[in-house]
Design a protein around this motif. Structure first.
Motif, PDB file in Angstrom:
ATOM      1  N   GLN A  63      49.345  53.573  57.691  1.00 41.36           N
ATOM      2  CA  GLN A  63      49.940  54.901  57.786  1.00 41.36           C
ATOM      3  C   GLN A  63      50.608  55.088  59.149  1.00 41.36           C
ATOM      4  OE1 GLN A  63      47.643  58.251  56.138  1.00 41.36           O
ATOM      5  NE2 GLN A  63      46.128  56.783  55.442  1.00 41.36           N
ATOM      6  N   GLY A  64      51.350  56.173  59.279  1.00 43.75           N
ATOM      7  CA  GLY A  64      51.937  56.504  60.570  1.00 43.75           C
ATOM      8  C   GLY A  64      53.382  56.053  60.731  1.00 43.75           C
TER       9      GLY A  64
ATOM     10  N   LEU B 211      60.582  62.419  46.102  1.00 43.98           N
ATOM     11  CA  LEU B 211      60.331  61.252  46.957  1.00 43.98           C
ATOM     12  C   LEU B 211      61.580  60.810  47.706  1.00 43.98           C
ATOM     13  CD1 LEU B 211      58.344  58.877  44.534  1.00 43.98           C
ATOM     14  CD2 LEU B 211      57.437  60.629  46.077  1.00 43.98           C
TER      15      LEU B 211
ATOM     16  N   MET C  94      53.167  59.336  69.456  1.00 44.46           N
ATOM     17  CA  MET C  94      52.637  59.714  68.137  1.00 44.46           C
ATOM     18  C   MET C  94      51.195  60.219  68.213  1.00 44.46           C
ATOM     19  SD  MET C  94      54.612  59.324  65.408  1.00 44.46           S
ATOM     20  CE  MET C  94      53.571  58.916  64.000  1.00 44.46           C
TER      21      MET C  94
ATOM     22  N   HIS D 197      40.314  54.944  45.605  1.00 40.86           N
ATOM     23  CA  HIS D 197      40.936  53.697  46.064  1.00 40.86           C
ATOM     24  C   HIS D 197      40.024  52.499  45.815  1.00 40.86           C
ATOM     25  CE1 HIS D 197      38.587  55.505  49.257  1.00 40.86           C
ATOM     26  NE2 HIS D 197      38.625  54.411  49.997  1.00 40.86           N
TER      27      HIS D 197
ATOM     28  N   PRO E   2      57.686  62.405  57.957  1.00 37.97           N
ATOM     29  CA  PRO E   2      56.342  62.815  57.536  1.00 37.97           C
ATOM     30  C   PRO E   2      56.051  62.310  56.118  1.00 37.97           C
ATOM     31  CG  PRO E   2      57.868  64.624  57.226  1.00 37.97           C
ATOM     32  CD  PRO E   2      58.672  63.486  57.806  1.00 37.97           C
ATOM     33  N   PRO E   3      54.797  62.407  55.692  1.00 40.58           N
ATOM     34  CA  PRO E   3      54.455  62.017  54.317  1.00 40.58           C
ATOM     35  C   PRO E   3      54.959  63.086  53.352  1.00 40.58           C
ATOM     36  CG  PRO E   3      52.493  62.802  55.470  1.00 40.58           C
ATOM     37  CD  PRO E   3      53.625  62.862  56.460  1.00 40.58           C
TER      38      PRO E   3
ATOM     39  N   SER F 297      40.217  59.457  59.599  1.00 41.83           N
ATOM     40  CA  SER F 297      39.779  58.388  60.514  1.00 41.83           C
ATOM     41  C   SER F 297      40.645  58.308  61.763  1.00 41.83           C
ATOM     42  CB  SER F 297      39.797  57.038  59.791  1.00 41.83           C
ATOM     43  OG  SER F 297      38.889  57.045  58.712  1.00 41.83           O
TER      44      SER F 297
ATOM     45  N   PRO G  38      58.080  55.653  48.935  1.00 45.15           N
ATOM     46  CA  PRO G  38      58.068  56.970  49.578  1.00 45.15           C
ATOM     47  C   PRO G  38      57.730  56.866  51.057  1.00 45.15           C
ATOM     48  CG  PRO G  38      56.066  56.665  48.269  1.00 45.15           C
ATOM     49  CD  PRO G  38      56.877  55.408  48.115  1.00 45.15           C
ATOM     50  N   SER G  39      57.925  57.914  51.803  1.00 42.39           N
ATOM     51  CA  SER G  39      57.488  57.954  53.194  1.00 42.39           C
ATOM     52  C   SER G  39      55.970  58.072  53.236  1.00 42.39           C
ATOM     53  CB  SER G  39      58.132  59.137  53.917  1.00 42.39           C
ATOM     54  OG  SER G  39      57.723  60.351  53.338  1.00 42.39           O
ATOM     55  N   GLY G  40      55.404  57.807  54.414  1.00 38.75           N
ATOM     56  CA  GLY G  40      53.961  57.933  54.562  1.00 38.75           C
ATOM     57  C   GLY G  40      53.254  56.596  54.540  1.00 38.75           C
TER      58      GLY G  40
ATOM     59  N   LEU H 264      47.272  59.576  41.470  1.00 41.38           N
ATOM     60  CA  LEU H 264      46.899  60.257  42.718  1.00 41.38           C
ATOM     61  C   LEU H 264      45.395  60.511  42.793  1.00 41.38           C
ATOM     62  CD1 LEU H 264      49.557  63.131  42.892  1.00 41.38           C
ATOM     63  CD2 LEU H 264      49.726  60.821  43.824  1.00 41.38           C
TER      64      LEU H 264
ATOM     65  N   GLN I 213      49.620  61.616  59.612  1.00 39.32           N
ATOM     66  CA  GLN I 213      49.231  60.439  58.838  1.00 39.32           C
ATOM     67  C   GLN I 213      47.976  59.810  59.446  1.00 39.32           C
ATOM     68  OE1 GLN I 213      52.449  57.780  57.483  1.00 39.32           O
ATOM     69  NE2 GLN I 213      53.911  59.222  58.329  1.00 39.32           N
TER      70      GLN I 213
ATOM     71  N   ASN J   2      39.917  52.723  55.689  1.00 43.52           N
ATOM     72  CA  ASN J   2      39.774  54.124  55.290  1.00 43.52           C
ATOM     73  C   ASN J   2      40.642  54.329  54.049  1.00 43.52           C
ATOM     74  OD1 ASN J   2      42.341  54.197  56.540  1.00 43.52           O
ATOM     75  ND2 ASN J   2      42.081  56.375  57.030  1.00 43.52           N
ATOM     76  N   THR J   3      40.755  55.550  53.602  1.00 40.85           N
ATOM     77  CA  THR J   3      41.509  55.777  52.375  1.00 40.85           C
ATOM     78  C   THR J   3      42.980  55.455  52.611  1.00 40.85           C
ATOM     79  OG1 THR J   3      40.008  57.659  52.120  1.00 40.85           O
ATOM     80  CG2 THR J   3      41.729  57.388  50.458  1.00 40.85           C
ATOM     81  N   PRO J   4      43.518  54.482  51.911  1.00 46.03           N
ATOM     82  CA  PRO J   4      44.923  54.120  52.134  1.00 46.03           C
ATOM     83  C   PRO J   4      45.854  55.109  51.412  1.00 46.03           C
ATOM     84  CG  PRO J   4      44.008  52.763  50.383  1.00 46.03           C
ATOM     85  CD  PRO J   4      42.889  53.674  50.855  1.00 46.03           C
ATOM     86  N   PRO J   5      47.140  55.057  51.716  1.00 45.62           N
ATOM     87  CA  PRO J   5      48.098  55.925  51.019  1.00 45.62           C
ATOM     88  C   PRO J   5      48.306  55.384  49.608  1.00 45.62           C
ATOM     89  CG  PRO J   5      49.244  54.501  52.590  1.00 45.62           C
ATOM     90  CD  PRO J   5      47.779  54.197  52.726  1.00 45.62           C
ATOM     91  N   THR J   6      47.433  55.784  48.694  1.00 48.15           N
ATOM     92  CA  THR J   6      47.381  55.114  47.379  1.00 48.15           C
ATOM     93  C   THR J   6      48.682  55.273  46.597  1.00 48.15           C
ATOM     94  OG1 THR J   6      46.274  57.036  46.392  1.00 48.15           O
ATOM     95  CG2 THR J   6      44.858  55.253  47.170  1.00 48.15           C
ATOM     96  N   PHE J   7      49.279  56.436  46.651  1.00 47.79           N
ATOM     97  CA  PHE J   7      50.512  56.614  45.877  1.00 47.79           C
ATOM     98  C   PHE J   7      51.643  55.769  46.463  1.00 47.79           C
ATOM     99  CE2 PHE J   7      54.345  59.123  44.584  1.00 47.79           C
ATOM    100  CZ  PHE J   7      54.220  58.917  43.215  1.00 47.79           C
TER     101      PHE J   7
ATOM    102  N   SER K 223      45.985  61.055  48.954  1.00 51.98           N
ATOM    103  CA  SER K 223      45.638  60.405  50.216  1.00 51.98           C
ATOM    104  C   SER K 223      46.912  60.108  50.994  1.00 51.98           C
ATOM    105  CB  SER K 223      44.861  59.114  49.954  1.00 51.98           C
ATOM    106  OG  SER K 223      45.660  58.190  49.253  1.00 51.98           O
ATOM    107  N   GLY K 224      46.758  59.807  52.285  1.00 51.25           N
ATOM    108  CA  GLY K 224      47.914  59.462  53.101  1.00 51.25           C
ATOM    109  C   GLY K 224      48.352  60.604  53.990  1.00 51.25           C
TER     110      GLY K 224
END
Ligand SMILES: Cc1ncc(COP(=O)(O)O)c(C=O)c1O
Ligand SMILES: Cc1ncc(COP(=O)(O)O)c(C=O)c1O
Ligand SMILES: [Mg+2]
Ligand SMILES: [Mg+2]
Ligand SMILES: [Mg+2]
Ligand SMILES: [Mg+2]
Lengths: 361, 361
Positions: A74-75, B38, B223, A42, B239-240, B78, A200-202, A38, B74, A237-242, B201-202
């Motif tokens: 994301q999203g 998760l 959204m 990135h 959601p994340p 940015s 995971p979600s996200g 975490l 999410q 931008n910062t991606p959802p790294t986990f 992140s995320g």
């Protein structure tokens, strides 16, 4: 340590235990880096390796052709509902939507903000319990959108709908991506929220053909242009790294299980056991049309809401969680994605059997 | 088990070890549920408790007034760059932007897609090494946007800029949120990507006043409307969940540390040590104007790029990771968010001291 129970949740959903155990270690130190997954930038070498592994396995497992990009966005799938028409549909164009459930309807709602929508088929007349066999496409659709698996209603396309040459086929595969072999070359875009079969979600995984990336307008927000994420390797931008990390571990597990063909067979076997039981049961009835049954979400009812509630309560007490069906269908839903273990299905079957005997009329 | 090293990454960044250790357990079973964090449905009782704790702690720690919502979205900061003007700026209106770094500039670029932008101040003339003291607001701005901490350039607003009564102040607090006390009632919106002071992140945390939620148009994607997420308690779509979980644990840790006032003092002390050393050093020079120094990102150079590189290499070898400055500034950057331990700063100082003695001219 608490014993793990069987989790029939529709998403977020059960993940492979070895993946979770690996993640436990990597939370404190990713490999021998001394920095947890975490906490890694990135842009760090260690995380770039994680990213490349996840992306590479995605391509390998689904034999993604070279002229497609795999994006980690994301999203959720809900953001794709509008990002797709925002990029691919203009005011004077029409997109065709196959409406086979609530998620398809939500996708239609967003598309209408950007252009015309032709409802090519709709199974709402029977509460989305089937996949229409007739599809009436418009003259020159900008694209054709369908939902390969209807999470809520327990129906699934046996194969992708046919579209005229040159028309991009767009698929919301949120609840059955990588559950069976897929020929990506038949699609313009395949997208999925990760939280069912992938991690995971996200995070949403978007597999998109290069020409569609280029086609989008340049005067929409930077984050909403596929080209932004394509050019930046999902790191504008910062991606959802986990999420990317877990995806990579899940895909390695999937590969170790034999890949999509083997997984497809396992899923056939798992869902088959349940449907076989349902077909002979005097108490439990499957709700989806036989030829359109989902291998991921098995929906069934007793026909008596009180009895359904009683069954769900007994199942929960026995360590079978998340069996309550969506309110749009009622009854029960067993979501049994890739990572759901066959032993959990056996336990469910023995409970159903017992319950049926107790309640034999 | 690998020993953890000191991680000066600008984000994703170091998290409190006890939080990671708790997460290790909860990955396999959240509390005694038998289902990992998760894997829990976002609608499950167990996850709803996680969500409520995170949201509640956010409100408690920052004394968020009742007429504000705390949203977990999410797309990172940015996405807020364009979601804010999409909701609050129309073609005939002007929004004022204080441009104090690359992130402010990116925010401006997105705002221009929706309306007029007045650059109320700009410190690019000196490579964003200071915060302008003069701010020229327009007549009736739709809102005033600023970046409270400039992650790349190591500058930070000592306090929020003043705006006329009735004009919403909007703050990108990605890199200093909850690092010191904040009076939310002075703001219309405070937003932050979670990956520096809050969690993985995320996820973006958006604290937004109710009237601004209502003000947004209804003909934009579902959204993208703040009201969607406000009405659904951040659960319009999935959601994340893990991000929300970690946020809750981090905020509990922050509360246990004494909350924002105590954290602000610790951050003063931590950064103060570094700046004190830099002020007397003959070798290392801080790059930010003294009165505008960031407590989160301490930027410094030797003035000799080769020497910088040598220092960074030695530091990395000694277990001080992530010290390379952003290419826009060069040299070194020590990102020392809330969770960064003081012992890591002491180690950095002793390395700098040693290096300076070796390279005394
Ligand atoms: C088929 C399908 N599409 C879309 C969604 C929405 O996904 P998300 O919550 O990631 O936006 C879901 C969620 O369950 C789904 O099952
Ligand atoms: C001040 C500031 N704003 C915005 C961003 C962009 O955030 P995200 O990557 O979450 O989109 C960053 C990222 O480092 C930042 O430091
Ligand atoms: Mg559905
Ligand atoms: Mg039957
Ligand atoms: Mg900056
Ligand atoms: Mg000096």
């Amino acid at each position: 340590m608490t014993e793990r129970i069987y989790n029939f949740s529709a998403g977020p959903a059960a993940l492979p235990l070895p993946v979770l155990e690996q993640a436990q270690q990597d939370l404190i130190s990713l490999g021998d880096t001394g920095i947890g997954v975490l906490e890694h930038s990135h842009r760090s070498k260690a995380f770039l390796a994680v990213y490349e592994q996840a992306e590479g396995l995605c391509r390998e497992i689904a034999s993604v052709p070279d002229n497609y990009k795999v994006l980690f966005l994301q999203g959720g799938a809900s953001t794709q509902f509008f990002m797709i028409p925002m990029n691919l549909l203009s005011k004077d164009q029409t997109a065709d939507y196959l409406v086979t459930g609530s998620w398809s309807k939500k996708a239609v709602k967003e598309a209408k903000l950007f252009g015309n929508v032709n409802i090519a088929c709709n199974s709402e007349d029977k509460n989305f319990s089937y996949i229409p066999s007739e599809v009436a496409l418009s003259e020159q659709p900008a694209y054709v959108h369908f939902t390969s698996n209807n999470t809520i209603y327990g129906t699934e396309f046996a194969s992708e709908p046919e579209v005229p040459a040159g028309v991009p086929l767009v698929c919301d595969a949120s609840s059955d991506i990588f559950s069976r072999p897929i020929d990506i070359s038949k699609y313009g875009i395949v997208y999925a929220g990760a939280q069912k079969n992938l991690g995971p979600s996200g995070m949403a995984v978007v597999i998109i053909r290069d020409d569609l990336i280029e086609q989008g307008p340049t005067d929409i927000p930077t984050m909403m242009q596929y080209r932004t994420h394509s050019e930046a390797g999902s790191m504008f931008n910062t991606p959802p790294t986990f999420g990317i990390y877990v995806l990579g571990r899940v895909l390695q597990w999937l590969k170790d299980q034999g890949g999509l063909a083997a997984m497809g067979q396992k899923n056939q076997a798992k869902a088959g056991k349940l449907y076989d039981y349902l077909d002979q049961s005097q108490l439990f009835k499957p709700t989806a049309a036989k030829q359109d049954r989902s291998l991921m979400n098995v929906t069934f009812v007793t026909g008596d809401a009180d009895l359904d509630a009683k069954f769900i309560a007994q199942a929960t007490a026995a360590g079978l969680d998340g069996l309550k069906g969506h309110r749009s269908v009622g009854g029960m839903r067993a979501s049994i994605y890739n990572a759901f273990p066959e032993a959990g299905i056996d336990k469910l079957l023995s409970m159903m059997n017992e319950f049926e005997q107790e309640h034999a009329s």
